[in-house]
Design a protein around this motif. Sequence first.
Motif, PDB file in Angstrom:
ATOM      1  N   THR B  44     -15.688  77.681  15.255  1.00 13.25           N
ATOM      2  CA  THR B  44     -14.574  77.668  16.202  1.00 13.25           C
ATOM      3  C   THR B  44     -13.302  78.106  15.494  1.00 13.25           C
ATOM      4  OG1 THR B  44     -14.219  75.318  15.769  1.00 13.25           O
ATOM      5  CG2 THR B  44     -15.554  75.875  17.672  1.00 13.25           C
ATOM      6  N   PHE B  45     -12.503  78.882  16.183  1.00 12.30           N
ATOM      7  CA  PHE B  45     -11.288  79.472  15.622  1.00 12.30           C
ATOM      8  C   PHE B  45     -10.253  78.411  15.304  1.00 12.30           C
ATOM      9  CE2 PHE B  45      -7.883  82.348  14.978  1.00 12.30           C
ATOM     10  CZ  PHE B  45      -6.792  81.892  15.704  1.00 12.30           C
ATOM     11  N   LEU B  46      -9.656  78.522  14.103  1.00 13.37           N
ATOM     12  CA  LEU B  46      -8.585  77.619  13.704  1.00 13.37           C
ATOM     13  C   LEU B  46      -7.238  78.330  13.603  1.00 13.37           C
ATOM     14  CD1 LEU B  46     -10.164  75.457  10.849  1.00 13.37           C
ATOM     15  CD2 LEU B  46      -9.692  74.765  13.201  1.00 13.37           C
ATOM     16  N   SER B  47      -7.224  79.465  12.862  1.00 12.18           N
ATOM     17  CA  SER B  47      -5.931  80.086  12.613  1.00 12.18           C
ATOM     18  C   SER B  47      -6.096  81.562  12.290  1.00 12.18           C
ATOM     19  CB  SER B  47      -5.207  79.392  11.471  1.00 12.18           C
ATOM     20  OG  SER B  47      -5.870  79.666  10.248  1.00 12.18           O
ATOM     21  N   TYR B  48      -4.964  82.270  12.390  1.00 13.02           N
ATOM     22  CA  TYR B  48      -4.919  83.711  12.164  1.00 13.02           C
ATOM     23  C   TYR B  48      -3.622  84.049  11.445  1.00 13.02           C
ATOM     24  CZ  TYR B  48      -3.850  88.568  13.544  1.00 13.02           C
ATOM     25  OH  TYR B  48      -3.497  89.891  13.555  1.00 13.02           O
ATOM     26  N   ASN B  49      -3.714  84.843  10.379  1.00 13.91           N
ATOM     27  CA  ASN B  49      -2.535  85.359   9.666  1.00 13.91           C
ATOM     28  C   ASN B  49      -2.696  86.864   9.501  1.00 13.91           C
ATOM     29  OD1 ASN B  49      -3.095  82.470   8.609  1.00 13.91           O
ATOM     30  ND2 ASN B  49      -0.985  82.831   7.934  1.00 13.91           N
ATOM     31  N   VAL B  50      -1.631  87.597   9.793  1.00 14.15           N
ATOM     32  CA  VAL B  50      -1.638  89.025   9.487  1.00 14.15           C
ATOM     33  C   VAL B  50      -0.437  89.401   8.623  1.00 14.15           C
ATOM     34  CG1 VAL B  50      -0.414  89.754  11.570  1.00 14.15           C
ATOM     35  CG2 VAL B  50      -2.039  91.312  10.454  1.00 14.15           C
TER      36      VAL B  50
END
Lengths: 116, 112
Positions: B44-50
Motif C-alpha cells: 500500500t502506498f505511503l509516500s512520494y518524493n520527486v
Amino acid sequence: NAGVMQNPRHLVRRRGQEARLRCSPMKGHSHVYWYRQLPEEGLKFMVYLQKENIIDESGMPKERFSAEFPKEGPSILRIQQVVRGDSAAYFCASSPPSLSGANVLTFGAGSRLTVL
Amino acid sequence: GQNIDQPTEMTATEGAIVQINCTYQTSGFNGLFWYQQHAGEAPTFLSYNVLDGLEEKGRFSSFLSRSKGYSYLLLKELQMKDSASYLCAVRDPTGGGNKLTFGTGTQLKVEL
C-alpha cells in the motif's frame, strides 16, 4: 469503488500444467502492471500493458509466460508448463492514464501460485 | 541499470521513532515511492518524493536527496501495527508509464 481485483488468490498446479491469473484494474485505470515476488525477495517488474497493447515486457521470461489486456475483460497473466521455480506471489497493479506527478500504482492482493 | 539498497531488517520499540534508509543508483529517475506491505497482503502506498526535501504525512515522513541518491522513511510514535515490510521504489522515466523498480524491502519489527 472497488480496488484492484485479482483472482484466484491461491492457485495450486502440478508441474507441466498451465496457470492463468486474472486482474481487473481499478475503475478509471487503463494501465496494468504485473509484478512477481519470490519468498524473501523484492517485487520484480514483469510487464506493463494498456488496453490491447503490451507497452513494456522487459521483465517477462522469454518462454512460457505471456500477458494480455483485452478490450473487454480483465488482464490475464498466463504461465504455461509451470515449474517449481514459478511458485511465487504475482501482484497486479493499476494506475490512471495520466502520468503526472504522484499518480501511484495501486496493487491488488496478489495471486499465490504453488507448483507441486 | 537499476540498483536500490535498503536494510533487510530493523527492530524498534513501540512509541519510538525509526528511520529506514534507501539508496539508489538508477539510469533514470522520475520519483521515489515508499510502500508498506504486511505479510500476505498487497503493498500500500505511503509516500512520494520527486523534489529534494521532506514530505510529511501524519506519523510518516519521507526525505529525498537526488544528488546523493538517498531517501529515508521516518515513522514516529511507532505502533505494533507498523510491523511490516517497507519497500523503497524508483519510477523509471523511460517508455512512459508508471513502472517502478523496488528494493528488497526492510522488515520492521515493533516490540513492546
